[in-house]
Design a protein around this motif. Sequence first.
Motif, PDB file in Angstrom:
ATOM      1  N   GLU A   4       0.821  -1.202   0.000  1.00 55.30           N
ATOM      2  CA  GLU A   4       0.000   0.000   0.000  1.00 55.30           C
ATOM      3  C   GLU A   4       0.867   1.269   0.000  1.00 55.30           C
ATOM      4  O   GLU A   4       0.441   2.321  -0.461  1.00 55.30           O
ATOM      5  N   ASN A   5       2.094   1.140   0.531  1.00 54.00           N
ATOM      6  CA  ASN A   5       2.947   2.317   0.691  1.00 54.00           C
ATOM      7  C   ASN A   5       3.919   2.553  -0.465  1.00 54.00           C
ATOM      8  O   ASN A   5       4.646   3.539  -0.462  1.00 54.00           O
ATOM      9  N   ASP A   8       3.546   5.828  -2.200  1.00 58.95           N
ATOM     10  CA  ASP A   8       3.855   6.892  -1.253  1.00 58.95           C
ATOM     11  C   ASP A   8       5.365   7.013  -1.048  1.00 58.95           C
ATOM     12  O   ASP A   8       5.908   8.109  -0.904  1.00 58.95           O
ATOM     13  N   LEU A  42       1.698   9.335   4.638  1.00 58.69           N
ATOM     14  CA  LEU A  42       2.779   8.384   4.881  1.00 58.69           C
ATOM     15  C   LEU A  42       3.397   8.618   6.253  1.00 58.69           C
ATOM     16  O   LEU A  42       3.650   7.666   7.009  1.00 58.69           O
ATOM     17  N   ARG A  45       1.066   7.307   8.979  1.00 57.54           N
ATOM     18  CA  ARG A  45       1.030   5.840   9.083  1.00 57.54           C
ATOM     19  C   ARG A  45       2.307   5.298   9.720  1.00 57.54           C
ATOM     20  O   ARG A  45       2.268   4.326  10.485  1.00 57.54           O
TER      21      ARG A  45
END
Length: 298
Positions: A4-5, A8, A42, A45
């Motif tokens: 998911e990152n 980012d 980012l 998280r």
Amino acid sequence: MIRENINDLIAFAAVAEERSFTKAAARLNVSQSALSHTIKGLEQRLGLRLLTRTTRTVAPTLEGEDLLATLNPCFEKIESRLQALNDSQDTPTGTVRIVAVEYAIESILWPKLSPVLKQYPSVNVEFVMDYGYTDLAASQCDAGVRYGDQVSDGMIAMRIGPDERMICVGAPEYFEALGTPEVPQDLVDHRCINLRLSTHGALYAWEFEDKDGQEINVKVKGQACFNTVNPVLQAAIDGHGLALIPERLAQPHLDSGALRMCLEDYCPYFPGFHLYYPSRQRPSTAFTVVLDALRERA
């Protein structure tokens, strides 16, 4: 979470390398506000502050530097592997973006690459016209074209054209009406057609050289001013004043008698057009085809 990152992390690396949200947004082709939102998400998280922002600069924090040092080798390895897969194809494939001035595109790049595009249907070439000193990374271009004495250090440079010189020309009726300058300094009393440089917006100072090799720069004046060279040529043909343009561009009109040259003894030759690109760039099959087609063999 790692998957998911990924996007980012790519965004973070761009900002950290460019030290600017504006430049990074242009590099990634996203809006500055979207990029800022991505970085904030980012950081939230991860529970870490990765960038220090001021009104003028953006810089990685210690944690950001550490993350960037980990990311770059990984991204380079992935890019290298993807490039290797692309290179394994039998047919050259890919897109090559080249930034250059209009004169270089029309006189060298297109004549040499037009046959290549017919020969290799999977090779695409995008031409970006710019008279400034374009940053290849920021503009997402694979290569650029400059005169040989203007290529930046750290770049591979390959000659793609013969030596050039800028010559002073005018229409016959102009010389009949207003006379012929004998030395460059006489140009201040003549109507001249100016070129405005997009690099910093200043008018181009006409450059000459005397018999001893000393540079002579003259700031000229006139009614017409353009920011590309082809209209300058046409204005000279139309009799609006003297112009300083590449000799190869003017030659057909000199041969036809539409233009005459003056101050020839003050117009020195200099290294012609060179293609430049980063030394660490691993060329794709498409880029290799383009390099081979553009290489000057004369």
